[in-house]
Design a protein around this motif. Sequence first.
Motif, mmCIF file in Angstrom:
data_model
loop_
_atom_site.group_PDB
_atom_site.id
_atom_site.type_symbol
_atom_site.label_atom_id
_atom_site.label_comp_id
_atom_site.label_asym_id
_atom_site.label_seq_id
_atom_site.Cartn_x
_atom_site.Cartn_y
_atom_site.Cartn_z
ATOM 1 N N TYR A 165 0.825 -0.977 0.013
ATOM 2 C CA TYR A 165 -0.127 -0.472 0.268
ATOM 3 C C TYR A 165 1.164 1.305 0.086
ATOM 4 C CZ TYR A 165 -3.605 -3.220 0.992
ATOM 5 O OH TYR A 165 -4.648 -4.376 0.520
ATOM 6 N N VAL A 166 0.342 2.445 -0.006
ATOM 7 C CA VAL A 166 1.469 3.805 -0.363
ATOM 8 C C VAL A 166 0.465 4.860 0.376
ATOM 9 C CG1 VAL A 166 1.637 5.645 -2.069
ATOM 10 C CG2 VAL A 166 2.141 2.562 -2.496
ATOM 11 N N GLY A 239 5.562 4.543 10.751
ATOM 12 C CA GLY A 239 6.052 3.157 10.515
ATOM 13 C C GLY A 239 6.108 3.462 9.328
ATOM 14 N N ALA A 240 5.529 4.027 8.657
ATOM 15 C CA ALA A 240 6.319 3.835 7.153
ATOM 16 C C ALA A 240 7.473 3.055 6.780
ATOM 17 C CB ALA A 240 5.941 4.830 5.910
ATOM 18 N N ILE A 252 4.949 13.663 0.051
ATOM 19 C CA ILE A 252 5.665 12.499 0.379
ATOM 20 C C ILE A 252 4.623 11.670 0.238
ATOM 21 C CG2 ILE A 252 6.732 11.642 2.261
ATOM 22 C CD1 ILE A 252 8.362 13.851 1.155
ATOM 23 N N VAL A 253 5.016 10.591 -0.212
ATOM 24 C CA VAL A 253 5.750 8.811 -0.657
ATOM 25 C C VAL A 253 5.325 8.167 0.497
ATOM 26 C CG1 VAL A 253 5.428 7.202 -2.375
ATOM 27 C CG2 VAL A 253 4.925 9.443 -3.110
ATOM 28 N N GLY A 254 4.110 6.739 1.146
ATOM 29 C CA GLY A 254 5.416 6.003 1.996
ATOM 30 C C GLY A 254 4.752 4.832 1.618
ATOM 31 N N LEU A 255 5.429 3.376 1.875
ATOM 32 C CA LEU A 255 5.455 2.647 1.350
ATOM 33 C C LEU A 255 5.128 1.946 2.340
ATOM 34 C CD1 LEU A 255 8.601 1.566 -1.040
ATOM 35 C CD2 LEU A 255 5.972 3.339 -2.267
ATOM 36 N N VAL A 256 4.090 0.607 2.606
ATOM 37 C CA VAL A 256 3.343 -0.282 3.429
ATOM 38 C C VAL A 256 2.496 -1.086 3.288
ATOM 39 C CG1 VAL A 256 2.083 0.100 5.740
ATOM 40 C CG2 VAL A 256 2.705 1.908 4.136
ATOM 41 N N GLU A 257 3.576 -2.357 3.457
ATOM 42 C CA GLU A 257 3.255 -3.401 3.169
ATOM 43 C C GLU A 257 1.699 -4.058 4.031
ATOM 44 O OE1 GLU A 257 5.336 -7.390 3.199
ATOM 45 O OE2 GLU A 257 6.247 -5.964 4.812
ATOM 46 N N LYS A 261 -1.345 -0.793 9.487
ATOM 47 C CA LYS A 261 -0.583 0.070 9.184
ATOM 48 C C LYS A 261 -0.729 1.176 8.347
ATOM 49 C CE LYS A 261 3.273 -0.590 10.890
ATOM 50 N NZ LYS A 261 4.521 -0.733 10.938
ATOM 51 N N ALA A 262 -1.125 1.412 7.321
ATOM 52 C CA ALA A 262 -1.732 2.744 6.237
ATOM 53 C C ALA A 262 -2.747 3.508 7.315
ATOM 54 C CB ALA A 262 -1.931 2.166 4.442
ATOM 55 N N LYS A 263 -3.509 2.325 7.300
ATOM 56 C CA LYS A 263 -4.581 3.475 7.880
ATOM 57 C C LYS A 263 -4.343 3.989 8.841
ATOM 58 C CE LYS A 263 -9.106 4.476 7.931
ATOM 59 N NZ LYS A 263 -10.131 5.222 6.422
#
Length: 285
Positions: A165-166, A239-240, A252-257, A261-263
């Motif tokens: 997820y981004v 925590g991204a 700004i872009v954050g990668l999340v598995e 956590k993305a939410k």
Amino acid sequence: MVFFERAPAKINLSLDVLGKRDDGFHEVEMIMTAIDLVDRVELHALSGDHIEVSADNQYVPNDERNLAYKAALAFKNKYHINNGVRIEIEKNIPVSAGLGGGSSDAAAVLRGLNQMWSVHATLKELADLGECIGSDVPFCVYSTTALATGHGEKIHELVSPPFCYVVLAKPNIGVSTKTVFQKVNLDELHHPNTNKIIQAMEKGDFASLSSNIGNALENITFCLHPNVKRIKEKMVQAGAAGVVMSGSGPTIVGLVEHYSKAKRIYNGLRGFCEEVYIVRLLDRR
């Protein structure tokens, strides 16, 4: 006759500046991929030989300054088309965000007109045509995952990144790409390791991908707009796994598995930044 095209936003997983070219452009090396934040482009055939463009966003020009208009004009000139078209754009991609929204709209117009007028040009031919419209247009014609070199016009398709997820966070400011590049000092840039990012994608290694993404323009934009740096710091603290600025910013872009956590990151940023999104990677293949 109406044709519809999706115009996906792009994000940078890397952006490196290698030098200044004789033509005034900078030599760059970028890994980009498409996300499922998408503009909707409608092409309506007109009886007259003219181009009309209409976007539902007050910050997007509805005249020849619009990249979609320029794309239609370039296509008509290249393939000697005497028909007209009305282009209607439903904007979902933030404007002036480093997400390639205008370029993707232009690329969608090229793909759509190729169908509408039965030209049968290849994607490579459309990408070559897009080079004269904007540096990101060739990539957006493909909307896959790719290494872009030259000034962004040379496209080498790559394997897709591992699923994730981004989280996107765009502050309410505009960043001038021209101003950012004018301030480039090659000796002061932090250069991301492009090869390590490619290797991580080939291995499907999310952890390695996240730890190696980077953007050589970040510090320049951060100096011009300190709020962009604060957003990156907050996303890292939230925590991204990997955090990077897209393009010349300000997004700004954050990668999340994991979505949960993305939410949480999304909720944490909503009070600090007006435009926050959770999206997924999108590969047209």
